[in-house]
Write a protein that holds these residues in place. Sequence first.
Motif, PDB file in Angstrom:
ATOM      1  N   UNK A   1     -34.278  -0.834  -1.058  1.00 39.79           N
ATOM      2  CA  UNK A   1     -32.942  -0.230  -1.087  1.00 39.79           C
ATOM      3  C   UNK A   1     -32.177  -0.439   0.215  1.00 39.79           C
ATOM      4  N   UNK A   2     -32.894  -0.782   1.289  1.00 42.52           N
ATOM      5  CA  UNK A   2     -32.238  -1.002   2.585  1.00 42.52           C
ATOM      6  C   UNK A   2     -31.813  -2.453   2.810  1.00 42.52           C
ATOM      7  N   UNK A   3     -32.163  -3.352   1.902  1.00 37.00           N
ATOM      8  CA  UNK A   3     -31.835  -4.763   2.113  1.00 37.00           C
ATOM      9  C   UNK A   3     -30.335  -5.032   2.221  1.00 37.00           C
ATOM     10  N   UNK A   4     -29.482  -4.417   1.392  1.00 32.04           N
ATOM     11  CA  UNK A   4     -28.042  -4.684   1.571  1.00 32.04           C
ATOM     12  C   UNK A   4     -27.548  -4.315   2.973  1.00 32.04           C
TER      13      UNK A   4
ATOM     14  N   UNK B   1     -26.011  -6.867   5.803  1.00 31.95           N
ATOM     15  CA  UNK B   1     -24.716  -6.583   6.440  1.00 31.95           C
ATOM     16  C   UNK B   1     -24.854  -6.597   7.957  1.00 31.95           C
ATOM     17  N   UNK B   2     -25.941  -6.009   8.456  1.00 31.66           N
ATOM     18  CA  UNK B   2     -26.146  -5.972   9.910  1.00 31.66           C
ATOM     19  C   UNK B   2     -26.375  -7.366  10.469  1.00 31.66           C
TER      20      UNK B   2
ATOM     21  N   UNK C   1     -41.001  -8.004   3.877  1.00 32.52           N
ATOM     22  CA  UNK C   1     -41.519  -7.662   2.552  1.00 32.52           C
ATOM     23  C   UNK C   1     -41.044  -6.270   2.179  1.00 32.52           C
ATOM     24  N   UNK C   2     -41.014  -6.009   0.873  1.00 36.90           N
ATOM     25  CA  UNK C   2     -40.603  -4.702   0.356  1.00 36.90           C
ATOM     26  C   UNK C   2     -41.682  -4.176  -0.582  1.00 36.90           C
ATOM     27  N   UNK C   3     -41.434  -3.002  -1.149  1.00 38.77           N
ATOM     28  CA  UNK C   3     -42.395  -2.438  -2.097  1.00 38.77           C
ATOM     29  C   UNK C   3     -42.496  -3.262  -3.371  1.00 38.77           C
ATOM     30  N   UNK C   4     -41.562  -4.186  -3.580  1.00 42.98           N
ATOM     31  CA  UNK C   4     -41.599  -5.046  -4.756  1.00 42.98           C
ATOM     32  C   UNK C   4     -42.349  -6.364  -4.525  1.00 42.98           C
ATOM     33  N   UNK C   5     -42.727  -6.613  -3.292  1.00 44.55           N
ATOM     34  CA  UNK C   5     -43.335  -7.901  -2.939  1.00 44.55           C
ATOM     35  C   UNK C   5     -44.704  -8.089  -3.583  1.00 44.55           C
TER      36      UNK C   5
END
Length: 238
Positions: A73-76, A80-81, A12-16
């Motif tokens: 902001x860390x999702x991309x 990638x990882x 989850x993120x701050x937008x969830x």
Amino acid sequence: VGLSAHGANRVVTERTRIAMPETGIGFLPDVGGTWLLSRQATETGTYLALTGEAVGASDAIFIGLADIFIPHEDLPRLIEALAGLPPGATQAAVGAVIAGFGRSVEATPLQAHVATVTRTMGADDVEAILAALAGDGSPFAAATSQTIAAKSPTSLKLTLRLLRLGRGSPSLETCLEREFAAAVAMTRGPDFYEGVRAAVIDKDRNPRWSPATLAEVDPRIVEGFLAPALEPVFGAVA
């Protein structure tokens, strides 16, 4: 919820925003909702199911609908990882990558009222829950009671019954089977169509439930919704 909350690594993120608002449209928390929302000793699952209120990232993790907070902001970089893992990477390897991006998240409103929720929402009958909320006297309890009272009486009764059955069920499949049968039965009554009309079609937010009160809901009707479907989804389950 039906896709994400049953997953192995739930981010989850701050937008969830997560909710199961079905009682507000004359329906029930399906897609395994009665399994997911019956696992909490704190009765926060009961709160979400009856009120239909939405929660953010911290409460979703607290309730058990998510596992880890990662800033949007860390999702991309996370993607990638994960894409860089070798084919056939183990679940542990996937989890380790995701955990590396995890961050702490501040507690959000519901957690401040866990004691009230636990104290007032443990009954097996909706009227008793509303009475406990009325007796609590706090603004939070009053607002919760008002929210619940606006929902379909039939949906409230059925949802609470399904949650309590879910708590004692041996598997997710058992709950899904029960939800399917109840959902089919609910579509034969008036409230689902009236709820969708009020929320989605006319958008007047003024559903006319039938029956209109909890006292008028025939317990035999609710129990009838629990009869097994003629064509089970999974076949015979415990």
